[in-house]
Write an enzyme that holds these catalytic residues in place. Structure first.
Site, PDB file in Angstrom:
ATOM      1  N   ASN A  19     -60.114  -5.348   7.468  1.00 15.05           N
ATOM      2  CA  ASN A  19     -59.372  -4.187   6.996  1.00 15.05           C
ATOM      3  C   ASN A  19     -60.394  -3.219   6.411  1.00 15.05           C
ATOM      4  O   ASN A  19     -61.592  -3.359   6.655  1.00 15.05           O
ATOM      5  CB  ASN A  19     -58.271  -4.604   6.001  1.00 15.05           C
ATOM      6  CG  ASN A  19     -58.817  -5.333   4.784  1.00 15.05           C
ATOM      7  OD1 ASN A  19     -59.889  -5.002   4.289  1.00 15.05           O
ATOM      8  ND2 ASN A  19     -58.077  -6.308   4.297  1.00 15.05           N
ATOM      9  N   LYS A 182     -46.375  -3.249   9.451  1.00 18.90           N
ATOM     10  CA  LYS A 182     -47.378  -2.651   8.561  1.00 18.90           C
ATOM     11  C   LYS A 182     -48.725  -2.758   9.243  1.00 18.90           C
ATOM     12  O   LYS A 182     -49.071  -3.828   9.765  1.00 18.90           O
ATOM     13  CB  LYS A 182     -47.405  -3.392   7.224  1.00 18.90           C
ATOM     14  CG  LYS A 182     -48.359  -2.772   6.208  1.00 18.90           C
ATOM     15  CD  LYS A 182     -48.277  -3.523   4.884  1.00 18.90           C
ATOM     16  CE  LYS A 182     -49.112  -4.785   4.912  1.00 18.90           C
ATOM     17  NZ  LYS A 182     -48.997  -5.570   3.673  1.00 18.90           N
ATOM     18  N   LYS A 184     -53.090  -1.372   9.065  1.00 17.60           N
ATOM     19  CA  LYS A 184     -54.150  -0.960   8.138  1.00 17.60           C
ATOM     20  C   LYS A 184     -54.475   0.519   8.290  1.00 17.60           C
ATOM     21  O   LYS A 184     -54.341   1.090   9.371  1.00 17.60           O
ATOM     22  CB  LYS A 184     -55.411  -1.796   8.394  1.00 17.60           C
ATOM     23  CG  LYS A 184     -55.198  -3.294   8.184  1.00 17.60           C
ATOM     24  CD  LYS A 184     -54.753  -3.603   6.775  1.00 17.60           C
ATOM     25  CE  LYS A 184     -54.547  -5.085   6.547  1.00 17.60           C
ATOM     26  NZ  LYS A 184     -53.999  -5.347   5.187  1.00 17.60           N
ATOM     27  N   ASP A 213     -51.462   0.346   5.017  1.00 20.23           N
ATOM     28  CA  ASP A 213     -52.116  -0.392   3.923  1.00 20.23           C
ATOM     29  C   ASP A 213     -53.594  -0.006   3.834  1.00 20.23           C
ATOM     30  O   ASP A 213     -54.352  -0.237   4.772  1.00 20.23           O
ATOM     31  CB  ASP A 213     -51.977  -1.895   4.198  1.00 20.23           C
ATOM     32  CG  ASP A 213     -52.539  -2.759   3.083  1.00 20.23           C
ATOM     33  OD1 ASP A 213     -53.064  -2.203   2.097  1.00 20.23           O
ATOM     34  OD2 ASP A 213     -52.448  -3.994   3.205  1.00 20.23           O
ATOM     35  N   ASN A 215     -55.736  -1.127   1.369  1.00 21.31           N
ATOM     36  CA  ASN A 215     -56.540  -2.209   0.771  1.00 21.31           C
ATOM     37  C   ASN A 215     -57.445  -1.758  -0.371  1.00 21.31           C
ATOM     38  O   ASN A 215     -58.567  -2.251  -0.531  1.00 21.31           O
ATOM     39  CB  ASN A 215     -57.339  -2.941   1.849  1.00 21.31           C
ATOM     40  CG  ASN A 215     -56.426  -3.729   2.782  1.00 21.31           C
ATOM     41  OD1 ASN A 215     -56.101  -3.275   3.866  1.00 21.31           O
ATOM     42  ND2 ASN A 215     -55.962  -4.883   2.333  1.00 21.31           N
ATOM     43  N   HIS A 322     -46.832 -10.494  -1.707  1.00 22.06           N
ATOM     44  CA  HIS A 322     -47.919 -10.456  -0.727  1.00 22.06           C
ATOM     45  C   HIS A 322     -48.057 -11.794  -0.007  1.00 22.06           C
ATOM     46  O   HIS A 322     -47.848 -12.849  -0.593  1.00 22.06           O
ATOM     47  CB  HIS A 322     -49.233 -10.136  -1.461  1.00 22.06           C
ATOM     48  CG  HIS A 322     -50.460 -10.309  -0.614  1.00 22.06           C
ATOM     49  ND1 HIS A 322     -51.336 -11.364  -0.788  1.00 22.06           N
ATOM     50  CD2 HIS A 322     -50.946  -9.583   0.425  1.00 22.06           C
ATOM     51  CE1 HIS A 322     -52.315 -11.249   0.086  1.00 22.06           C
ATOM     52  NE2 HIS A 322     -52.107 -10.186   0.835  1.00 22.06           N
ATOM     53  N   GLU A 341     -43.209 -11.044   3.761  1.00 21.28           N
ATOM     54  CA  GLU A 341     -44.227 -10.627   4.723  1.00 21.28           C
ATOM     55  C   GLU A 341     -44.501 -11.775   5.693  1.00 21.28           C
ATOM     56  O   GLU A 341     -44.545 -12.932   5.277  1.00 21.28           O
ATOM     57  CB  GLU A 341     -45.511 -10.282   3.941  1.00 21.28           C
ATOM     58  CG  GLU A 341     -46.669  -9.832   4.804  1.00 21.28           C
ATOM     59  CD  GLU A 341     -47.867  -9.360   3.960  1.00 21.28           C
ATOM     60  OE1 GLU A 341     -47.836  -9.538   2.711  1.00 21.28           O
ATOM     61  OE2 GLU A 341     -48.824  -8.824   4.549  1.00 21.28           O
TER      62      GLU A 341
HETATM   63 MG    MG Z   1     -52.033  -5.250   1.366  1.00 20.53          MG
END
Ligand code: MG
Length: 389
Positions: A19, A182, A184, A213, A215, A322, A341
């Site tokens: 990511n 979702k 990155k 996301d 990160n 998460h 998730e």
């Molecule tokens: Mg995350």
């Protein structure tokens, strides 16, 4: 009931993905088995746990501090008074002589043992974990099966054929019954990220949703430029664009964001969660809280976090823990949380942990087998086999 042994080992979770923050080449995780002198359904009663992802295995802390404390304790110190083990009392045993604050990695080690003790408590009660949680701390009306809303998480960056591979992943996930996704952001330029997002929206069908996301790697200027450029898109939420512990920056950028925010996966305690609620500027009507139950001292601490959420006027529907693991899925079902998730890439070991759970129309259905459900894993023997003796 007495704990007779706790076995743990570290396993490789390596995956050739990245990511905007880290690569997963060397990622590891812990697995744990808590043995007791009790039997259930004719078999020895053993509690199992599998780590969350992203913080590496917790073997050192487990071996040096937390397993020895449990093993040295008088069984009366963790007894529930009815012949079983009380995870809350066991938690206090593990945390004896630990100073407050500065949580470090210990929250993940304690979370592993907490998870195994909840698995054990559920098996002891002959209930699926989600049902035990619902009875004790959640929705009293829980039935034989639990249906939970899920989202499918992936969209990591590839070294080659990135956009084509991403679209293949999304199409495959749609075929598997997913409706929320979702991916990155921040691991490529803004223009490349917009191309990825634009292409994925072209693949999604009516009523489906896409979140992104970052990160925790963006500064203020980069966050504001992403928020501005993403305005035309119906983004379900933007996750952790800025550093997870910079609550002032959260408040600043959230005030300028029409897009819902999601954060919390890198806060590992009630103390940090409370500070986020106090100072992060999050909005109760749209933003999501993603504290990772396993990495945050487990369910005992998560129940305290839920109490704090309640005190601050937040509902449990805003919680989306998460990491796609069975502990989180059980907690979402049993505690009435909003969203679980699951990993989009089911070729990795972590992805395989939930790949057997039936998915349809954006929901997963948890079954009625006792415990957290590890015994239903196709890879059960491979993962836990040598810890069971
Ligand atoms: Mg995350």
């Amino acid at each position: 009931m007495r704990i007779t042994a706790v076995r743990e080992r570290t396993i490789e979770l390596s995956s050739a993905t990245r990511n905007s923050s880290i690569s997963f080449d060397a990622m590891t995780a812990s697995v744990v088995a808590v043995h007791t002198d009790a039997r259930t359904n004719g078999k020895p009663l053993v509690g199992l746990a599998f780590d969350s992802i992203g913080r590496y295995g917790h073997g050192g802390l487990l071996r040096e501090r937390f397993i020895p404390r449990l093993m040295a304790a008088d069984p009366g110190a963790y007894s529930d008074g009815h012949g079983g083990i009380d995870p809350h009392r066991a938690w206090a045993v593990m945390m004896k002589d630990e100073k407050p604050g500065g949580h470090g990695e210990r929250s993940g080690a304690v979370g592993m043992l907490d998870a195994a003790l909840w698995d054990l408590a559920a098996k002891s009660a002959d209930l699926p974990l989600w049902r035990l949680l619902a009875k004790r701390h959640g929705a009293a009306s829980a039935g034989e099966h639990a249906k939970i809303a899920i989202y499918c998480s992936g969209g990591h960056y590839r070294a080659s054929n990135d956009v084509e591979g991403l679209c293949d992943d999304i199409r495959r996930a749609i075929g598997q019954g997913h409706r929320r996704f979702k991916i990155k952001i921040g691991g490529a330029s803004l223009a490349e990220d917009i191309k990825r997002i634009d292409t994925v929206f072209g693949v999604l069908e009516r009523g489906m949703a896409l979140a992104v996301d970052g990160n925790g790697t963006f500064d203020r200027a980069k966050t504001l430029s992403y928020l501005e450029t993403l305005k035309p898109y119906p983004i379900a939420w933007i996750e952790e664009p800025v550093h997870p512990l910079d609550f002032d920056l959260h408040r600043d950028v959230i005030a300028q964001s029409a897009i819902p925010f999601a954060t919390g996966e890198n806060l590992f305690s009630r103390d940090d969660a409370r500070n986020l609620l106090r100072y992060g500027g999050l909005r109760k009507d749209r933003d999501l809280l993603q504290f990772d139950i396993s990495l945050s001292y487990g369910i005992v601490e998560y129940l305290r976090i839920l109490d704090d959420l309640d005190a601050h006027g937040w509902t449990r529907e805003r919680c989306a823990p998460h990491a796609g693991h069975l502990l989180a899925m059980n907690a979402v079902a049993g505690l009435g949380l909003g969203l679980a998730e699951v990993a989009m890439d089911t070729s990795t070991l972590f992805g395989k942990l939930t790949a057997h759970v039936p998915v349809s129309d954006g929901s997963a259905t948890l079954g009625s087998a006792p415990g957290a459900g590890f015994e239903q894993l196709p890879m059960f023997s491979e993962i836990f086999g040598d810890l069971l003796n």
